[in-house]
Design an enzyme around this catalytic site. Sequence first.
Site, short mmCIF file in Angstrom:
data_model
loop_
_atom_site.label_atom_id
_atom_site.label_comp_id
_atom_site.label_asym_id
_atom_site.label_seq_id
_atom_site.Cartn_x
_atom_site.Cartn_y
_atom_site.Cartn_z
N THR A 96 76.72 39.33 16.52
CA THR A 96 76.10 38.44 15.54
C THR A 96 74.61 38.73 15.42
O THR A 96 74.04 38.64 14.33
CB THR A 96 76.32 36.96 15.89
OG1 THR A 96 75.71 36.66 17.15
CG2 THR A 96 77.81 36.62 15.95
N ALA A 103 81.18 34.02 15.92
CA ALA A 103 81.48 33.16 17.07
C ALA A 103 80.59 33.56 18.23
O ALA A 103 80.05 34.67 18.26
CB ALA A 103 82.95 33.26 17.47
N ILE A 162 81.39 38.73 17.05
CA ILE A 162 81.28 37.76 18.13
C ILE A 162 80.16 38.17 19.07
O ILE A 162 79.87 39.35 19.25
CB ILE A 162 82.64 37.63 18.88
CG1 ILE A 162 82.59 36.53 19.96
CG2 ILE A 162 83.09 38.96 19.46
CD1 ILE A 162 83.96 36.17 20.54
N CYS A 163 79.50 37.16 19.64
CA CYS A 163 78.48 37.37 20.67
C CYS A 163 77.35 38.26 20.16
O CYS A 163 76.79 38.02 19.09
CB CYS A 163 79.13 37.92 21.93
SG CYS A 163 78.03 38.00 23.38
N GLY A 164 77.01 39.30 20.88
CA GLY A 164 75.87 40.14 20.52
C GLY A 164 75.98 40.79 19.16
O GLY A 164 74.96 41.11 18.54
#
Length: 203
Positions: free
Chosen positions: A108, A155, A104-106
Amino acid sequence: MNSSRKPVHLAVYDTLADWETGHATAYLARAGHEIRTVALTTGPVTTLGGLRVRPDLALDDVRPEDSSLLILPGADLWDTGDDLAPFARTARAFLAAGVPVAAICGATAGLAREGLLDDRDHTSAISFYLAATGYRGGDRYVDADAVTDRGLITAGPTEPVAFAREVLGLLGVYEGEVLDAWYRLFHDSDAEAYAVLEQAGTR
């Protein structure tokens, strides 16, 4: 705790975004999954919220065959250097072994730099955030709250509930209308969803 299940491994590192994995880990634990924290070393790390976490394991001691899932939260460190690149390499090993990964977030962006999003449908905070990594998977970017493709969940930072929905569904904690109701309860504060969960014996 179900001793026959392999544990879920949650990566922890300085600047970890506290809010991004709480729904997933709490409801995995409530369903009997052991959550084990893993960091570069076993020394304590400090989250963005100032919480100090003492990891259960060092990253070098984690093997895909001993895990049911690797969860990679976001953190400022994903975007400020290569400190967390070893986690992306571990994600590659997990996926190659057929063990799922959830980012999720960074995180990715870390997987994008590792080339793991080049041939999988995925999402993140926004498409140009990943494009800045120079990865080659831009045509597989999906504008959605969360995406699962071949064992990899992705996400953006504003979708911790959708992220958890994909994790809980992938590991079979909830499914069908119960999974949908769980999502509607925590994402939309849907009172009718609460009734569905009560009837199913879970909340």
